[in-house]
Design an enzyme around this catalytic site. Sequence first.
Site, PDB file in Angstrom:
ATOM      1  N   GLY A 271       0.803  -1.213   0.000  1.00  0.00           N
ATOM      2  CA  GLY A 271       0.000   0.000   0.000  1.00  0.00           C
ATOM      3  C   GLY A 271       0.834   1.259   0.000  1.00  0.00           C
ATOM      4  O   GLY A 271       2.030   1.237  -0.325  1.00  0.00           O
ATOM      5  N   THR A 274       3.975   1.082   2.229  1.00  0.00           N
ATOM      6  CA  THR A 274       4.975   0.230   1.588  1.00  0.00           C
ATOM      7  C   THR A 274       5.624   0.950   0.420  1.00  0.00           C
ATOM      8  O   THR A 274       6.836   0.831   0.185  1.00  0.00           O
ATOM      9  CB  THR A 274       4.323  -1.077   1.102  1.00  0.00           C
ATOM     10  OG1 THR A 274       3.766  -1.774   2.226  1.00  0.00           O
ATOM     11  CG2 THR A 274       5.320  -1.965   0.402  1.00  0.00           C
ATOM     12  N   ASP A 302      -8.607  -1.814   0.628  1.00  0.00           N
ATOM     13  CA  ASP A 302      -9.528  -0.689   0.862  1.00  0.00           C
ATOM     14  C   ASP A 302      -9.716   0.180  -0.370  1.00  0.00           C
ATOM     15  O   ASP A 302     -10.558   1.086  -0.366  1.00  0.00           O
ATOM     16  CB  ASP A 302      -9.012   0.193   2.004  1.00  0.00           C
ATOM     17  CG  ASP A 302      -9.093  -0.496   3.356  1.00  0.00           C
ATOM     18  OD1 ASP A 302      -9.750  -1.554   3.430  1.00  0.00           O
ATOM     19  OD2 ASP A 302      -8.500   0.013   4.319  1.00  0.00           O
ATOM     20  N   GLU A 402     -15.114  -0.383   8.844  1.00  0.00           N
ATOM     21  CA  GLU A 402     -14.425  -0.460  10.129  1.00  0.00           C
ATOM     22  C   GLU A 402     -13.995   0.905  10.669  1.00  0.00           C
ATOM     23  O   GLU A 402     -13.855   1.084  11.880  1.00  0.00           O
ATOM     24  CB  GLU A 402     -13.196  -1.365  10.021  1.00  0.00           C
ATOM     25  CG  GLU A 402     -12.166  -0.878   9.018  1.00  0.00           C
ATOM     26  CD  GLU A 402     -10.977  -1.818   8.897  1.00  0.00           C
ATOM     27  OE1 GLU A 402     -10.760  -2.602   9.832  1.00  0.00           O
ATOM     28  OE2 GLU A 402     -10.277  -1.756   7.863  1.00  0.00           O
TER      29      GLU A 402
END
Length: 550
Positions: A271, A274, A302, A402
Amino acid sequence: MSTLSKDITTMLGATLVGLVSAASTYYITNFIRDLKDHQKRLEANEIRLASKEKSLSAQKAHKEPSGTLIDDVVVDKVYLWEVEHLGHRFDAESTSLLNTMRTGGLNPRSSGIGVKMLSDPESRTEYNRLISSHECVLADLVRKPEDGKTHTRAYVRAGPRKVLHFDPATTNAAIVTCGGLCPGLNNVVREITKTLCQLYSIGGKVYGIRGGYRGFYDPELEPFVLTPELVEDIHHEGGTILGSSRGGFDLEKITKFLSDKKIKTLFVIGGDGTHRGAFAIHEGCMKKGLNVAVAGIPKTIDNDVDYIDHSFGFRSAVEAAQAAIRSAKTEAVCNLPNGIGIVKLMGRSAGFIAVHSTMASGDVDLCLVPEVPLVLDGEKGCLPFLRQRVKQQGYAVVVVAEGAGEEVVGTSTEKDASGNKKLPAIGEFLKEKVTEYFDSKGDVATVKYIDPSYMIRSVPANASDSMYCMQLGQNAVHGAMAGFTGFSVGLCNNRMVLLPIPDLVATSPRSMDPRGRTWERVLAVTRQPNTVRPLEPGETEVPHEGGIIR
């Protein structure tokens, strides 16, 4: 009949005749007028068609595109997001290394094919199309005359180049996967390996780095060599054959590994965090004079890496979430009284999985995401809305991301290994509040809570994502072997492009536009209250900095 009666009858008859005559005259007049108007429209249309035919003929003669020329939409400046090339710092290993596709051989899935192809000119196939210098994909496709914009950003188009920077015969490569799991990781690892070994027939090794960044130096995570035979069937399985982890970044130890193993191309799958690490590796290699191409492949379940159309694994996750939503509906329908099913899906700062799963399902009554304020009670409260929906149809289904509701639940000061803040338990919180609200109204709610997060992360990629992963893997290799570095590969406006990592991560993670069409579609599906604050008179929306407004 009396004389008076006769006179009245005569008058009524005359009046009726007059009315009929007037009505007839009115309708006939209108009919003639409409007929003339219709004839004028037909004549005008014939003139327009003749003019259009003449214009088309002229356009064909001058090799111009068909259509109507408009003068209030103009693009006169294109700003290219250039990707750094190793050729500016290092000499190419050979100026005569022309790029051709290696094909043929008795076993196209075997790594041993490479030796035969290098010595057999007939096993080389020219690419149908090689990417030229400044070949690009325009970023801003939608143009509004009222905006007055005459410029656009553009991206370097991905694909094979005519000349290679690295000699395949002496090329070693490494692949690492970082962060959480995501459908398609094995697909990308497989495609990078097969493209290096088969299309480019590299003479060196492809190292699989185990367990994320710490696999470059941890003695308990010894790298292993990837071959086409080893990766042949891994795309049918979820997860990653390399293993993954968060954190563990140590630039000195990573660059030492690259130098010791004579790595020329490094592929980093992860992501935005990273990718920031990948760019640090690129900068470290440049400082140490290492001729290494560092390529990123954006991975985020996501879907919150900016500018790209979507990330790999996202569509598989939306598909996998449907089973959880169907289960929640079954529980809600069958558990009496007042059954409510709550499903928590991934979405730390962006609600893309929640909203797309909601739209794909058609069974969701309430969708809650981080970008839209959570209101519990009142005119636009989700609790009164849920109770009303339950009274109407006997049950309700809720999907919650979430990261939703932090303005109500609160934020945590704790962080995980990647530096992300830990999220409060929004699913359990919502279950408790629903139960309490029904109880306060003298009612009972039967609430069932489902959290399928890790089941969704670990599924294999579906057909759509598998094709996307194939494109990502191949184009990452094409870019690296051509000498591009410090880039990531992705799909922008349905075209594969190379994106400079600093620009890609500058506005990541992105989030859904709460005043955009996606959220509008969700409201149309669920018919829930919209808690997005309306713009004040004279207030303008802050423009979105990313590539695509969702």
